[in-house]
Write a protein that holds these residues in place. Structure first.
Motif, PDB file in Angstrom:
ATOM      1  N   SER A   7     118.258  28.547   8.932  1.00 54.00           N
ATOM      2  CA  SER A   7     118.012  28.129  10.309  1.00 54.00           C
ATOM      3  C   SER A   7     119.339  27.942  11.013  1.00 54.00           C
ATOM      4  N   LEU A   8     119.428  28.488  12.214  1.00 53.04           N
ATOM      5  CA  LEU A   8     120.615  28.305  13.045  1.00 53.04           C
ATOM      6  C   LEU A   8     120.134  27.691  14.344  1.00 53.04           C
ATOM      7  N   ASP A   9     120.690  26.522  14.698  1.00 57.69           N
ATOM      8  CA  ASP A   9     120.288  25.949  15.986  1.00 57.69           C
ATOM      9  C   ASP A   9     118.778  25.716  16.050  1.00 57.69           C
ATOM     10  N   PRO A  32     116.908  46.033  13.869  1.00 54.74           N
ATOM     11  CA  PRO A  32     117.271  45.877  15.282  1.00 54.74           C
ATOM     12  C   PRO A  32     118.317  44.780  15.504  1.00 54.74           C
ATOM     13  N   ASN A  33     118.902  44.766  16.672  1.00 54.16           N
ATOM     14  CA  ASN A  33     119.834  43.704  17.085  1.00 54.16           C
ATOM     15  C   ASN A  33     119.160  42.347  16.933  1.00 54.16           C
ATOM     16  N   GLY A  34     119.878  41.408  16.360  1.00 56.52           N
ATOM     17  CA  GLY A  34     119.382  40.045  16.283  1.00 56.52           C
ATOM     18  C   GLY A  34     118.332  39.821  15.208  1.00 56.52           C
ATOM     19  N   SER A  35     118.093  40.813  14.346  1.00 56.15           N
ATOM     20  CA  SER A  35     117.032  40.671  13.343  1.00 56.15           C
ATOM     21  C   SER A  35     117.459  39.795  12.172  1.00 56.15           C
ATOM     22  N   GLY A  36     118.782  39.585  12.021  1.00 57.97           N
ATOM     23  CA  GLY A  36     119.256  38.706  10.955  1.00 57.97           C
ATOM     24  C   GLY A  36     120.112  39.394   9.908  1.00 57.97           C
ATOM     25  N   LYS A  37     120.569  40.606  10.194  1.00 57.07           N
ATOM     26  CA  LYS A  37     121.349  41.365   9.204  1.00 57.07           C
ATOM     27  C   LYS A  37     122.662  40.664   8.852  1.00 57.07           C
ATOM     28  N   SER A  38     123.396  40.247   9.888  1.00 58.36           N
ATOM     29  CA  SER A  38     124.674  39.574   9.622  1.00 58.36           C
ATOM     30  C   SER A  38     124.439  38.249   8.908  1.00 58.36           C
ATOM     31  N   ASP A 158     129.985  44.515   7.275  1.00 54.72           N
ATOM     32  CA  ASP A 158     129.063  44.316   8.390  1.00 54.72           C
ATOM     33  C   ASP A 158     129.449  45.266   9.522  1.00 54.72           C
ATOM     34  N   GLU A 159     128.683  46.307   9.674  1.00 48.19           N
ATOM     35  CA  GLU A 159     128.922  47.352  10.689  1.00 48.19           C
ATOM     36  C   GLU A 159     130.347  47.907  10.625  1.00 48.19           C
ATOM     37  N   PRO A 160     130.708  48.448   9.452  1.00 48.74           N
ATOM     38  CA  PRO A 160     132.081  48.939   9.291  1.00 48.74           C
ATOM     39  C   PRO A 160     132.413  50.109  10.210  1.00 48.74           C
ATOM     40  N   ALA A 190     124.490  48.539   9.117  1.00 43.25           N
ATOM     41  CA  ALA A 190     124.795  49.629  10.047  1.00 43.25           C
ATOM     42  C   ALA A 190     123.666  49.824  11.035  1.00 43.25           C
ATOM     43  N   HIS A 191     124.044  50.218  12.226  1.00 48.14           N
ATOM     44  CA  HIS A 191     123.036  50.667  13.189  1.00 48.14           C
ATOM     45  C   HIS A 191     122.834  52.162  13.031  1.00 48.14           C
ATOM     46  N   GLU A 192     123.956  52.865  12.976  1.00 49.72           N
ATOM     47  CA  GLU A 192     123.930  54.308  12.794  1.00 49.72           C
ATOM     48  C   GLU A 192     124.691  54.610  11.527  1.00 49.72           C
TER      49      GLU A 192
HETATM   50  N1  LIG Z   1     125.475  30.380  15.387  1.00 45.71           N
HETATM   51  C1  LIG Z   1     124.236  30.676  15.800  1.00 45.71           C
HETATM   52  N2  LIG Z   1     123.458  29.741  16.362  1.00 45.71           N
HETATM   53  C2  LIG Z   1     122.207  30.035  16.777  1.00 45.71           C
HETATM   54  N3  LIG Z   1     121.637  31.238  16.636  1.00 45.71           N
HETATM   55  C3  LIG Z   1     122.356  32.209  16.095  1.00 45.71           C
HETATM   56  C4  LIG Z   1     123.696  31.988  15.644  1.00 45.71           C
HETATM   57  N4  LIG Z   1     124.165  33.145  15.135  1.00 45.71           N
HETATM   58  C5  LIG Z   1     123.181  34.045  15.273  1.00 45.71           C
HETATM   59  N5  LIG Z   1     122.092  33.486  15.854  1.00 45.71           N
HETATM   60  C6  LIG Z   1     120.810  34.138  16.119  1.00 45.71           C
HETATM   61  O1  LIG Z   1     120.264  34.529  14.887  1.00 45.71           O
HETATM   62  C7  LIG Z   1     119.627  35.770  14.995  1.00 45.71           C
HETATM   63  C8  LIG Z   1     120.146  36.709  13.937  1.00 45.71           C
HETATM   64  O2  LIG Z   1     121.517  36.957  14.183  1.00 45.71           O
HETATM   65  P1  LIG Z   1     122.337  38.005  13.336  1.00 45.71           P
HETATM   66  O3  LIG Z   1     123.708  38.008  13.890  1.00 45.71           O
HETATM   67  O4  LIG Z   1     122.163  37.718  11.896  1.00 45.71           O
HETATM   68  O5  LIG Z   1     121.575  39.363  13.682  1.00 45.71           O
HETATM   69  P2  LIG Z   1     122.016  40.863  13.438  1.00 45.71           P
HETATM   70  O6  LIG Z   1     120.838  41.551  12.892  1.00 45.71           O
HETATM   71  O7  LIG Z   1     123.267  40.903  12.663  1.00 45.71           O
HETATM   72  O8  LIG Z   1     122.286  41.365  14.914  1.00 45.71           O
HETATM   73  P3  LIG Z   1     123.297  42.506  15.452  1.00 45.71           P
HETATM   74  O9  LIG Z   1     122.628  43.802  15.152  1.00 45.71           O
HETATM   75  O10 LIG Z   1     123.377  42.252  16.912  1.00 45.71           O
HETATM   76  O11 LIG Z   1     124.605  42.329  14.756  1.00 45.71           O
HETATM   77  C9  LIG Z   1     119.855  36.252  16.422  1.00 45.71           C
HETATM   78  O12 LIG Z   1     118.693  35.995  17.150  1.00 45.71           O
HETATM   79  C10 LIG Z   1     120.983  35.420  16.896  1.00 45.71           C
HETATM   80  O13 LIG Z   1     120.866  35.188  18.281  1.00 45.71           O
END
Ligand SMILES: Nc1ncnc2c1ncn2[C@@H]1O[C@H](COP(=O)(O)OP(=O)(O)OP(=O)(O)O)[C@@H](O)[C@H]1O
Ligand SMILES: [Mg+2]
Length: 246
Positions: A7-9, A32-38, A158-160, A190-192
């Protein structure tokens, strides 16, 4: 990782992830963007604490793991900030720190590993340049070289290839193929995939905090049609406030 939740925030970003990476695998983490990969790869390394579940590196939880020289990490973005300007070579050489017993002058082996890493990302002729003047894609190449310089067994990237030119992507694919042939393990976000598509042995898809697909590389082709790279790649970002590989 077993039942990994983060959980973040107050928002649950990982919602129960099971993922085991075997030695020698080259795993692409897609989604997808924001799905949680990082968040997933960061929590695998103990950089983000789990709120539930467990994670192990070579059989021990990250906080008790001591053998960090076996792990190389390429973060998605560099943190901006002030500080002393470092050269490309200095940053790449920082990838050797976990191998050195104490701070001491670089050995011939250190210098050779740094030279090899610089050549792998085609930055050998620019080794003396300050990193803060580089584009985002060039900085990404420096981060890749820093991980390579450490000669770890496991690479987490992470997205090298985000913002990295086609020739360097090809070169990276060749480097990863060599690493895989040596039995090293790679987890890359990776995205691509581009030229990396031919190197991966497994694809994992993260959707809204869950692993929704996990299987052969062929999965990747179908998924990529739905994903789009970041629009802001290759912008100039100051590189400093550097943190060495944990
Ligand atoms: N420090 C944080 N505090 C609150 N929410 C966060 C934080 N870091 C990331 N998030 C949220 O967590 C979710 C997952 O983030 P994450 O960076 O893991 O996604 P991602 O798949 O790597 O995205 P991207 O493709 O854009 O790199 C996103 O909705 C992001 O907004
Ligand atoms: Mg990310």
């Amino acid at each position: 990782m077993t039942g990994g939740r983060v959980s973040l925030d107050t928002r649950e970003v990982l919602r129960g992830v099971d993922l085991t990476v075997e030695p020698g695998e080259v795993v692409a983490v897609l989604g997808p963007n924001g799905s949680g990969k990082s968040t997933l790869v960061r929590s695998l390394l103990g950089l983000v604490p789990l709120t539930a579940g467990s994670v192990e590196l070579y059989g021990v939880p990250p906080r008790r793991f001591r053998d960090w020289k076996r792990v190389g990490y390429v973060p998605q973005r560099l943190t901006a900030g002030g500080g002393v300007p470092a050269t490309i070579r200095e940053v790449v050489a920082s990838g050797r720190i976990a191998r050195q017993k104490r701070l001491r002058p670089a050995s011939a082996a250190d210098r050779a590993a740094v030279d090899r890493a610089l050549r792998a990302v085609s930055l050998a002729d620019r080794a003396g340049d300050p990193v803060h003047a580089l584009s985002g894609g060039q900085q990404q190449r420096v981060l890749i070289a820093r991980a390579l310089a450490g000669e770890p067994d496991v690479y987490v990237m992470d997205e090298p290839t985000a913002g990295v030119d086609a020739a360097t992507q090809q070169a990276l694919a060749g480097t990863l193929r060599t690493l895989a042939a040596e039995g090293r393990t790679v987890v890359l976000v990776a995205h691509e995939l581009g030229p990396l598509a031919s190197v991966i042995t497994r694809a994992v898809v993260v959707t809204d905090g869950l692993i929704t697909q996990d299987g052969p590389p062929s999965i990747a082709a179908a998924v990529q049609e739905h994903c789009h790279p970041h629009a802001d790649e290759d912008v100039r970002v100051p590189l400093s406030g550097w943190k060495p590989t944990p």
